[in-house]
Design a protein around this motif. Structure first.
Motif, short mmCIF file in Angstrom:
data_model
loop_
_atom_site.label_atom_id
_atom_site.label_comp_id
_atom_site.label_asym_id
_atom_site.label_seq_id
_atom_site.Cartn_x
_atom_site.Cartn_y
_atom_site.Cartn_z
N ILE A 163 -2.70 -0.54 0.03
CA ILE A 163 -1.99 -0.13 -1.17
C ILE A 163 -0.52 0.15 -0.86
CG2 ILE A 163 -1.77 1.73 -2.87
CD1 ILE A 163 -4.78 1.77 -3.07
N ASP A 164 -0.25 0.80 0.28
CA ASP A 164 1.15 1.04 0.67
C ASP A 164 1.91 -0.26 0.88
OD1 ASP A 164 1.06 3.78 0.51
OD2 ASP A 164 0.57 4.07 2.64
N LEU A 199 -11.35 4.14 3.93
CA LEU A 199 -10.36 4.69 3.03
C LEU A 199 -8.96 4.54 3.59
CD1 LEU A 199 -9.99 6.19 0.36
CD2 LEU A 199 -10.15 8.33 1.64
N SER A 200 -8.80 4.73 4.91
CA SER A 200 -7.47 4.59 5.50
C SER A 200 -6.98 3.13 5.44
CB SER A 200 -7.46 5.11 6.94
OG SER A 200 -8.25 4.28 7.76
N VAL A 201 -7.87 2.18 5.64
CA VAL A 201 -7.50 0.76 5.53
C VAL A 201 -7.10 0.44 4.09
CG1 VAL A 201 -8.39 -1.60 5.65
CG2 VAL A 201 -8.89 0.02 7.49
N PHE A 202 -7.86 0.94 3.13
CA PHE A 202 -7.56 0.72 1.73
C PHE A 202 -6.21 1.32 1.35
CE2 PHE A 202 -8.05 2.09 -2.75
CZ PHE A 202 -8.15 0.84 -3.33
N LEU A 203 -5.93 2.53 1.79
CA LEU A 203 -4.66 3.17 1.48
C LEU A 203 -3.49 2.46 2.15
CD1 LEU A 203 -5.63 6.95 1.60
CD2 LEU A 203 -5.20 5.52 -0.40
N ARG A 204 -3.71 1.93 3.36
CA ARG A 204 -2.65 1.17 4.04
C ARG A 204 -2.34 -0.11 3.26
NH1 ARG A 204 -4.15 -0.59 9.73
NH2 ARG A 204 -4.81 1.57 9.76
N TYR A 220 5.26 -1.79 -1.33
CA TYR A 220 6.53 -2.30 -0.80
C TYR A 220 6.80 -3.72 -1.28
CZ TYR A 220 7.07 1.77 2.16
OH TYR A 220 7.24 3.05 2.60
N VAL A 221 5.75 -4.54 -1.38
CA VAL A 221 5.92 -5.90 -1.88
C VAL A 221 6.38 -5.87 -3.33
CG1 VAL A 221 4.67 -8.01 -2.50
CG2 VAL A 221 4.29 -6.94 -0.27
N ILE A 222 5.76 -5.03 -4.15
CA ILE A 222 6.15 -4.93 -5.56
C ILE A 222 7.57 -4.42 -5.69
CG2 ILE A 222 5.68 -3.66 -7.70
CD1 ILE A 222 2.69 -3.87 -6.98
N TYR A 223 7.94 -3.40 -4.92
CA TYR A 223 9.31 -2.89 -4.97
C TYR A 223 10.32 -3.94 -4.52
CZ TYR A 223 7.44 1.83 -5.64
OH TYR A 223 6.80 2.93 -6.12
N GLY A 224 9.98 -4.72 -3.52
CA GLY A 224 10.88 -5.78 -3.05
C GLY A 224 11.08 -6.86 -4.09
N VAL A 225 10.00 -7.26 -4.75
CA VAL A 225 10.12 -8.28 -5.80
C VAL A 225 10.94 -7.74 -6.97
CG1 VAL A 225 8.79 -9.59 -7.51
CG2 VAL A 225 8.02 -9.50 -5.14
#
Length: 91
Positions: free
Chosen positions: A16-17, A9-14, A21-26
């Protein structure tokens, strides 16, 4: 070693985070690009006006303007190129 539910779950959430950031940057890049295109359009329009004075609208522009104006009034219009429009563009 078998991964636990918490570590998966922690890997999955990381991931997603990172994707956030990639989506916000684009999105930010497209916003800046849009602003630059708008400013470039203003400068181009000013340069054309300096070169040619007040430029006239083309026959196609008149047709589209009449269509939009009459669409708002809800009356049908047929756009045709008559002789005065054609003679202004040729020549």
């Amino acid at each position: 070693m078998i991964p636990t539910l918490c570590s998966c779950l922690s890997v999955f959430l990381r991931r997603i985070d990172i994707l956030k950031y990639v989506i916000y940057g684009v999105a930010a890049a497209f916003f800046v690009y849009g602003i630059l295109l708008m400013v470039e359009g203003f400068f181009t329009t000013g340069a054309i006006r300096d070169l040619y004075g007040d430029f006239k609208i083309t026959a196609c522009g008149r047709c589209v303007s009449a269509w939009v104006r009459n669409t708002l009034k809800s009356t049908p219009i047929l756009c045709t190129l008559s002789a005065p429009f054609v003679s202004e563009g040729v020549g």
